[in-house]
Scaffold this active site. Sequence first.
Site, short mmCIF file in Angstrom:
data_model
loop_
_atom_site.label_atom_id
_atom_site.label_comp_id
_atom_site.label_asym_id
_atom_site.label_seq_id
_atom_site.Cartn_x
_atom_site.Cartn_y
_atom_site.Cartn_z
N TRP A 1 0.52 -1.12 -0.07
CA TRP A 1 0.13 -0.15 0.34
C TRP A 1 0.63 1.36 0.08
O TRP A 1 0.65 2.09 -0.27
CB TRP A 1 -0.79 -0.22 1.05
CG TRP A 1 -0.30 -0.20 2.27
CD1 TRP A 1 0.24 0.92 3.13
CD2 TRP A 1 0.43 -1.02 3.23
NE1 TRP A 1 0.63 0.13 5.16
CE2 TRP A 1 0.68 -0.61 4.10
CE3 TRP A 1 -0.01 -2.47 2.93
CZ2 TRP A 1 1.38 -1.77 5.64
CZ3 TRP A 1 0.92 -3.76 3.44
CH2 TRP A 1 1.11 -3.29 4.87
N ARG A 2 2.44 1.07 0.05
CA ARG A 2 3.22 2.00 0.02
C ARG A 2 3.59 3.11 -1.10
O ARG A 2 3.57 4.10 -1.64
CB ARG A 2 4.29 1.85 0.66
CG ARG A 2 4.25 1.93 2.71
CD ARG A 2 4.94 1.47 3.26
NE ARG A 2 5.18 1.72 4.01
CZ ARG A 2 5.84 1.74 5.71
NH1 ARG A 2 7.03 0.96 5.22
NH2 ARG A 2 5.83 1.61 6.98
N GLU B 1 -4.78 0.38 6.62
CA GLU B 1 -4.90 0.50 7.85
C GLU B 1 -5.51 -0.27 8.78
O GLU B 1 -5.33 -0.27 10.17
CB GLU B 1 -4.96 1.88 8.01
CG GLU B 1 -4.40 2.89 7.15
CD GLU B 1 -2.40 2.67 7.80
OE1 GLU B 1 -2.49 2.49 9.25
OE2 GLU B 1 -1.82 3.07 7.23
N GLN C 1 -3.64 -2.96 15.32
CA GLN C 1 -3.46 -4.27 16.10
C GLN C 1 -2.69 -5.56 15.82
O GLN C 1 -3.29 -7.01 15.81
CB GLN C 1 -4.62 -4.77 17.39
CG GLN C 1 -5.03 -3.73 18.06
CD GLN C 1 -4.42 -3.44 19.24
OE1 GLN C 1 -4.39 -3.73 19.73
NE2 GLN C 1 -3.76 -1.85 19.28
N GLY D 1 -9.10 -12.44 13.83
CA GLY D 1 -9.58 -11.50 15.24
C GLY D 1 -9.63 -10.61 14.64
O GLY D 1 -10.53 -9.62 13.83
N TYR E 1 -6.66 7.40 15.31
CA TYR E 1 -5.28 7.11 14.12
C TYR E 1 -5.92 6.69 12.53
O TYR E 1 -5.06 6.93 11.89
CB TYR E 1 -4.52 5.30 14.78
CG TYR E 1 -4.06 4.89 13.84
CD1 TYR E 1 -2.84 5.19 13.46
CD2 TYR E 1 -4.69 3.75 13.50
CE1 TYR E 1 -1.38 5.01 13.03
CE2 TYR E 1 -3.57 3.41 12.23
CZ TYR E 1 -2.35 3.98 12.00
OH TYR E 1 -1.00 3.52 10.91
N ASP F 1 -0.77 5.88 16.60
CA ASP F 1 -0.48 4.33 17.23
C ASP F 1 0.28 4.47 18.42
O ASP F 1 1.41 4.68 19.11
CB ASP F 1 -0.24 3.46 16.04
CG ASP F 1 0.88 3.64 15.41
OD1 ASP F 1 2.25 4.40 16.34
OD2 ASP F 1 1.36 2.46 14.61
N CYS G 1 13.17 1.89 17.13
CA CYS G 1 12.72 1.68 18.93
C CYS G 1 11.65 0.25 19.66
O CYS G 1 10.27 0.82 19.13
CB CYS G 1 12.32 3.23 19.28
SG CYS G 1 11.58 3.83 20.93
N CYS H 1 19.51 0.63 21.06
CA CYS H 1 19.64 1.89 21.54
C CYS H 1 21.30 2.84 20.83
O CYS H 1 21.19 3.64 20.66
CB CYS H 1 19.71 1.99 22.11
SG CYS H 1 17.88 2.17 22.83
#
Length: 363
Positions: free
Chosen positions: A25-26, A38, A43, A82, A121, A139, A193, A200
């Site tokens: 979808w990009r 989306e 989730q 789900g 969102y 999100d 992240c 890190c």
Amino acid sequence: MDIDTKFYTSTLLNWYQTNRRDLPWRLSNNPYEIWIAEVIFQQTRINQGINYYHRFIERFPNISMLANASEDEVLKLWQGLGYYSRARNLWVTAKKVAFEMQGQFPNTFSEIKKLKGIGDYTAAAIASIAFNEPVPAVDGNVIRVISRLFTIDTPASSSKGKGEITQIAHSMIPADNPGDFNQALMEFGALQCTPRSPNCEICPLKNSCLAFKLSSIEKYPLKIIKKAVRIRHFNYLVVDDGEYLLFKKRTSGDIWENLYDFPLIETPDRYEIDKLMQTPQWKKLFNTSDICLENVSEEIIHQLSHQKIILRFYHIKITQPLEQTYYLSIVYNHVLSLPVPIIIGNYLANKFEIGATKKDNWI
DNA sequence: GAGCCGTGGGA
DNA sequence: TTCCCAAGGCT
């Protein structure tokens, strides 16, 4: 808060340039495709949903195709993903746009958010990616990244905490490509992240990250205490006369709404067969009919996010049709077309060789 | 605002 | 094994 937003913006965009995944979808600015993506990935991890996305777009390449499908078919395509309200709401919204809005998908954040199944969102994601509106798409990834960068000590589950994070994210959005920036922030959260043990040392923002400076990466985002999950005992009666099985369409107010399952006797705790046979539901269903208990499955634990289902399947052969109209009689060949909870789908695949296996959970 | 709504993968 | 939780939204 006084933030050098330009530094964060350019760092994240640069990082995105070299680290972004190629996701279907990009390649698109089509609001329909962005919307479907989306919602599927609410989730849901990319690996878990990517094949569903391809199949969904292939079957419903535009909003009109989706609007003209049946709810059963949409749910069937969704089976195994789900949170089935997502699929029901996609279908409801598709019909609304197709039949009441001349097929025109709304093109502003506030109008998009009015649609069923689309919250802050998703509205922001569609508005920024498809229509270049500079609204922050906050999100779980964004919450984590911002919480760490600025050690946000207000829980993100509160409206105050969410507001703080949203405001910071908003301040970083570049006017020329809000969609890329929103995706950069999310992708950064997903790949760099990460929730647990992020690397890190290689992070381009480590010198600007307050949590890293304070050695408290693990503390953010602030955890919320979860209440214990509800435990339930399901006894599924697989009523089989050699040609058909009994099913029931599940109703609202419980899990798996509008999906189909077998006749179900829910008990307050673990019932053995003799006790189960004494329940009013059993007596009412079978009355004086001849039945043969063919097989009792092992106890199966089905763990939902909020409930733990302890269940057994009782395979019951009958020779005469039951005198009842409450359940649906479904011939073997038609069973495959019913949307069912994954636990039912697996049982059918293993016991009856109807449908696909667990690993291959689609038609 | 808190509770509810699935499933599967990773540690 | 058990626990966590992932591109959230609705009531």
